[in-house]
Design a protein around this motif. Structure first.
Motif, PDB file in Angstrom:
ATOM      1  N   PRO A 161       0.838  -1.195  -0.109  1.00 43.84           N
ATOM      2  CA  PRO A 161       0.062   0.054  -0.010  1.00 43.84           C
ATOM      3  C   PRO A 161       0.926   1.342  -0.109  1.00 43.84           C
ATOM      4  O   PRO A 161       1.843   1.207   0.552  1.00 43.84           O
ATOM      5  CB  PRO A 161      -0.697  -0.112   1.397  1.00 43.84           C
ATOM      6  CG  PRO A 161      -0.787  -1.381   1.456  1.00 43.84           C
ATOM      7  CD  PRO A 161       0.333  -2.083   1.085  1.00 43.84           C
ATOM      8  N   ASN A 162       0.558   2.284  -0.717  1.00 48.03           N
ATOM      9  CA  ASN A 162       0.946   3.600  -0.897  1.00 48.03           C
ATOM     10  C   ASN A 162       2.547   3.431  -1.546  1.00 48.03           C
ATOM     11  O   ASN A 162       3.421   4.571  -1.053  1.00 48.03           O
ATOM     12  CB  ASN A 162       1.056   4.259   0.515  1.00 48.03           C
ATOM     13  CG  ASN A 162      -0.352   4.720   0.986  1.00 48.03           C
ATOM     14  OD1 ASN A 162      -1.298   4.818   0.084  1.00 48.03           O
ATOM     15  ND2 ASN A 162      -0.621   4.501   2.438  1.00 48.03           N
ATOM     16  N   HIS A 163       2.595   2.355  -2.118  1.00 48.17           N
ATOM     17  CA  HIS A 163       3.931   2.313  -2.850  1.00 48.17           C
ATOM     18  C   HIS A 163       4.004   2.367  -4.383  1.00 48.17           C
ATOM     19  O   HIS A 163       2.991   1.785  -4.993  1.00 48.17           O
ATOM     20  CB  HIS A 163       4.679   1.144  -2.428  1.00 48.17           C
ATOM     21  CG  HIS A 163       5.638   0.752  -3.491  1.00 48.17           C
ATOM     22  ND1 HIS A 163       7.072   1.218  -3.222  1.00 48.17           N
ATOM     23  CD2 HIS A 163       5.940  -0.244  -4.326  1.00 48.17           C
ATOM     24  CE1 HIS A 163       7.843   0.693  -4.206  1.00 48.17           C
ATOM     25  NE2 HIS A 163       7.192  -0.301  -4.925  1.00 48.17           N
ATOM     26  N   ALA A 164       4.728   3.052  -4.909  1.00 45.07           N
ATOM     27  CA  ALA A 164       4.815   3.308  -6.614  1.00 45.07           C
ATOM     28  C   ALA A 164       5.623   2.406  -6.949  1.00 45.07           C
ATOM     29  O   ALA A 164       6.041   1.474  -6.924  1.00 45.07           O
ATOM     30  CB  ALA A 164       4.591   4.881  -6.874  1.00 45.07           C
ATOM     31  N   ASP A 165       6.866   3.275  -7.665  1.00 40.39           N
ATOM     32  CA  ASP A 165       7.779   2.748  -8.099  1.00 40.39           C
ATOM     33  C   ASP A 165       9.209   3.099  -7.695  1.00 40.39           C
ATOM     34  O   ASP A 165      10.277   3.215  -8.363  1.00 40.39           O
ATOM     35  CB  ASP A 165       7.803   2.796  -9.681  1.00 40.39           C
ATOM     36  CG  ASP A 165       6.745   1.659 -10.640  1.00 40.39           C
ATOM     37  OD1 ASP A 165       6.751   0.544 -10.410  1.00 40.39           O
ATOM     38  OD2 ASP A 165       5.977   2.544 -10.947  1.00 40.39           O
ATOM     39  N   PHE A 166       8.993   3.703  -6.376  1.00 35.59           N
ATOM     40  CA  PHE A 166      10.345   4.201  -5.883  1.00 35.59           C
ATOM     41  C   PHE A 166      10.783   3.048  -5.097  1.00 35.59           C
ATOM     42  O   PHE A 166      10.269   2.700  -3.604  1.00 35.59           O
ATOM     43  CB  PHE A 166       9.961   5.253  -4.828  1.00 35.59           C
ATOM     44  CG  PHE A 166      11.094   5.944  -4.213  1.00 35.59           C
ATOM     45  CD1 PHE A 166      12.312   5.953  -4.709  1.00 35.59           C
ATOM     46  CD2 PHE A 166      11.148   6.607  -3.062  1.00 35.59           C
ATOM     47  CE1 PHE A 166      13.437   6.763  -4.097  1.00 35.59           C
ATOM     48  CE2 PHE A 166      12.092   7.301  -2.287  1.00 35.59           C
ATOM     49  CZ  PHE A 166      13.435   7.257  -2.812  1.00 35.59           C
ATOM     50  N   ARG A 167      11.772   2.309  -5.348  1.00 30.45           N
ATOM     51  CA  ARG A 167      12.453   1.124  -4.569  1.00 30.45           C
ATOM     52  C   ARG A 167      13.873   0.907  -4.842  1.00 30.45           C
ATOM     53  O   ARG A 167      14.537   1.299  -5.952  1.00 30.45           O
ATOM     54  CB  ARG A 167      11.335   0.049  -4.976  1.00 30.45           C
ATOM     55  CG  ARG A 167      11.725  -0.516  -6.372  1.00 30.45           C
ATOM     56  CD  ARG A 167      10.968  -1.738  -6.556  1.00 30.45           C
ATOM     57  NE  ARG A 167       9.546  -1.365  -6.880  1.00 30.45           N
ATOM     58  CZ  ARG A 167       9.036  -0.869  -7.976  1.00 30.45           C
ATOM     59  NH1 ARG A 167       9.697  -0.831  -8.931  1.00 30.45           N
ATOM     60  NH2 ARG A 167       7.603  -0.766  -7.849  1.00 30.45           N
ATOM     61  N   LEU A 168      14.436   0.123  -4.222  1.00 29.82           N
ATOM     62  CA  LEU A 168      16.001  -0.358  -4.279  1.00 29.82           C
ATOM     63  C   LEU A 168      15.640  -2.023  -4.444  1.00 29.82           C
ATOM     64  O   LEU A 168      15.002  -2.389  -3.789  1.00 29.82           O
ATOM     65  CB  LEU A 168      16.759  -0.224  -3.215  1.00 29.82           C
ATOM     66  CG  LEU A 168      18.278  -0.822  -3.525  1.00 29.82           C
ATOM     67  CD1 LEU A 168      19.279   0.041  -2.848  1.00 29.82           C
ATOM     68  CD2 LEU A 168      18.541  -2.150  -2.478  1.00 29.82           C
ATOM     69  N   MET A 169      16.351  -2.330  -5.439  1.00 34.93           N
ATOM     70  CA  MET A 169      16.510  -3.900  -5.666  1.00 34.93           C
ATOM     71  C   MET A 169      17.769  -4.233  -6.006  1.00 34.93           C
ATOM     72  O   MET A 169      18.620  -3.569  -6.641  1.00 34.93           O
ATOM     73  CB  MET A 169      15.492  -4.391  -6.747  1.00 34.93           C
ATOM     74  CG  MET A 169      14.037  -4.111  -6.799  1.00 34.93           C
ATOM     75  SD  MET A 169      13.259  -4.670  -8.207  1.00 34.93           S
ATOM     76  CE  MET A 169      13.199  -6.515  -7.834  1.00 34.93           C
ATOM     77  N   SER A 170      18.041  -5.623  -5.366  1.00 34.36           N
ATOM     78  CA  SER A 170      19.466  -5.865  -5.424  1.00 34.36           C
ATOM     79  C   SER A 170      19.488  -6.869  -6.897  1.00 34.36           C
ATOM     80  O   SER A 170      18.701  -6.900  -7.707  1.00 34.36           O
ATOM     81  CB  SER A 170      19.993  -7.055  -4.478  1.00 34.36           C
ATOM     82  OG  SER A 170      18.903  -8.095  -4.669  1.00 34.36           O
ATOM     83  N   LYS A 171      20.959  -6.814  -7.216  1.00 32.50           N
ATOM     84  CA  LYS A 171      21.235  -7.563  -8.530  1.00 32.50           C
ATOM     85  C   LYS A 171      20.424  -8.972  -8.444  1.00 32.50           C
ATOM     86  O   LYS A 171      20.023  -9.410  -9.631  1.00 32.50           O
ATOM     87  CB  LYS A 171      22.723  -7.924  -8.572  1.00 32.50           C
ATOM     88  CG  LYS A 171      22.946  -8.624 -10.022  1.00 32.50           C
ATOM     89  CD  LYS A 171      24.627  -8.578 -10.185  1.00 32.50           C
ATOM     90  CE  LYS A 171      24.709  -8.939 -11.771  1.00 32.50           C
ATOM     91  NZ  LYS A 171      24.284  -8.082 -12.982  1.00 32.50           N
ATOM     92  N   ARG A 172      20.386  -9.704  -7.467  1.00 34.42           N
ATOM     93  CA  ARG A 172      19.727 -11.090  -7.592  1.00 34.42           C
ATOM     94  C   ARG A 172      18.201 -10.993  -7.538  1.00 34.42           C
ATOM     95  O   ARG A 172      17.493 -11.774  -8.376  1.00 34.42           O
ATOM     96  CB  ARG A 172      20.241 -11.916  -6.527  1.00 34.42           C
ATOM     97  CG  ARG A 172      19.851 -11.612  -5.233  1.00 34.42           C
ATOM     98  CD  ARG A 172      20.027 -12.899  -4.032  1.00 34.42           C
ATOM     99  NE  ARG A 172      19.425 -12.704  -2.773  1.00 34.42           N
ATOM    100  CZ  ARG A 172      19.492 -13.623  -1.857  1.00 34.42           C
ATOM    101  NH1 ARG A 172      19.729 -14.603  -2.191  1.00 34.42           N
ATOM    102  NH2 ARG A 172      18.980 -13.195  -0.670  1.00 34.42           N
ATOM    103  N   ALA A 173      17.673  -9.996  -6.812  1.00 39.78           N
ATOM    104  CA  ALA A 173      16.270  -9.789  -6.957  1.00 39.78           C
ATOM    105  C   ALA A 173      15.927  -9.277  -8.715  1.00 39.78           C
ATOM    106  O   ALA A 173      14.762  -9.686  -8.970  1.00 39.78           O
ATOM    107  CB  ALA A 173      15.832  -8.634  -6.219  1.00 39.78           C
ATOM    108  N   LEU A 174      16.731  -8.448  -9.226  1.00 35.52           N
ATOM    109  CA  LEU A 174      16.469  -8.013 -10.408  1.00 35.52           C
ATOM    110  C   LEU A 174      16.745  -9.254 -11.493  1.00 35.52           C
ATOM    111  O   LEU A 174      15.793  -9.460 -12.504  1.00 35.52           O
ATOM    112  CB  LEU A 174      17.387  -6.933 -10.976  1.00 35.52           C
ATOM    113  CG  LEU A 174      17.004  -5.457 -10.441  1.00 35.52           C
ATOM    114  CD1 LEU A 174      18.220  -4.614 -10.466  1.00 35.52           C
ATOM    115  CD2 LEU A 174      15.521  -4.949 -10.856  1.00 35.52           C
TER     116      LEU A 174
END
Length: 334
Positions: A161-174
């Motif tokens: 909730p209340n999350h758009a596309d502002f985030r951090l992702m690690s290499k393995r998650a990507l």
């Protein structure tokens, strides 16, 4: 954990009014993170031009000349925010340990990217930026957003909730995210499916620095409907339920008509007939429309067309040394 290579991905579409200030603020942030030894000197900013019709790309080129740690990715045509963001993530992931995505209008508080990096170094693969409150939104937007998240939750779609596309992702998650090949992109729904340790960072959303919102009401409704139909068959089941209720109501009405005939009251009602026809006809059109939406998505998926085409990739070229980048980063904003 050693200093990670961070890339900040910024999708841009007709952002000439806000881009210079965006570049300045994010460059200053990188300089601060580097000075505190939180990130590597190979860290970069990647601006993704999503087929802009204004001077956005020329401003990105100027930024690349002034600050070599700023890179540009020019798409051949406008493919939409989600595809442009995915393009940036795929390119950035080739040379990064972690990637942060943020919109060019900087309504999301870029200062919490420092916290994102700290959370990443603490072992989290996905760090969600979540709005602490929605005071800057209208009452209508707040209520519809709340209703959307509740509805998505109810039909089994796991959103933050209340999350758009502002985030951090690690290499393995990507790397895991890129295994999802669907053409109908709804990243806010896909990323929670990836798994891996995740956490949230709360922040206050700011006013847009300049320019106009790229998500007016019409696009917001289309985006929400696309998200619903991309992750759930509940709308089709809802139509099935409506059809079942219609049959039940029709059976009751038929029984009532037979009863009226038995007792001798055989007067026909024009209004009731017309209403019944319109009611059933409306249900049929609604059902055909929703089913057609799903068929259209299947049609797009089976063609397996590319989600974007790159015209200029200025990110993959390594043409600078670590020392010069470090000096440039430390001198930004002075």
């Amino acid at each position: 954990m050693s200093r990670p290579i961070l890339t900040i991905v910024v999708p841009c579409y007709n952002e000439e009014e806000v881009l210079p200030e965006t570049a300045k603020q994010l460059s200053g942030l990188l300089a601060s993170l580097l000075e505190d030894s939180l990130i590597s000197e190979d860290s970069k900013i990647l601006f993704v031009d999503d087929g802009s019709k204004d001077r956005t790309w020329s401003l990105i080129e100027q930024e690349m000349e002034n600050r070599p740690f700023s890179k540009g990715l020019k798409l051949a045509k406008n493919v939409g925010h989600q595809n442009a963001l995915l393009a940036g993530l795929e390119i950035a992931n080739q040379q990064s340990d972690c990637v942060v995505s943020i919109d060019a209008d900087l309504q999301d508080d870029w200062n919490v990217i420092r916290t994102f990096v700290e959370k990443y170094k603490a072992g989290f693969d996905v760090v969600y930026g979540v709005r602490d409150k929605r005071d800057t939104d209208t009452v209508f937007k707040r209520s519809t957003a709340l209703g959307f998240y509740r509805f998505m939750n109810r039909i089994g779609i796991n959103l933050i909730p209340n999350h758009a596309d502002f985030r951090l992702m690690s290499k393995r998650a990507l790397d895991e995210l890129f295994k999802y090949k669907e053409a109908n992109l709804f990243l806010r729904g896909l990323i929670p499916l990836v798994g891996f340790p995740s956490t949230k960072v709360y922040y206050d959303r700011k006013e847009r620095l300049a320019g106009e919102s790229k998500y007016p009401l019409k696009k917001m409704i289309a985006f929400a409907f696309d998200g619903i139909t991309s992750f759930s068959v509940t709308p089709i089941r809802f139509v099935t339920l409506l059809g079942f209720l219609s049959v039940v109501i029709s059976a009751i009405a038929g029984g009532y008509a037979i009863f009226q005939q038995i007792v001798g009251h055989t007067e026909s009602g024009w209004t009731s007939i017309i209403i019944s026809i319109w009611f059933v006809g409306g249900l049929q059109l609604l059902g055909i429309g929703i089913i057609g939406e799903y068929i259209g998505k299947i049609y797009r998926e089976v063609k397996q067309r590319p989600r974007y085409a790159i015209e200029v990739d200025a990110f993959s070229n390594k043409n600078q040394g670590k020392q010069s980048l470090g000096v440039l980063l430390k001198s930004v904003g002075k």
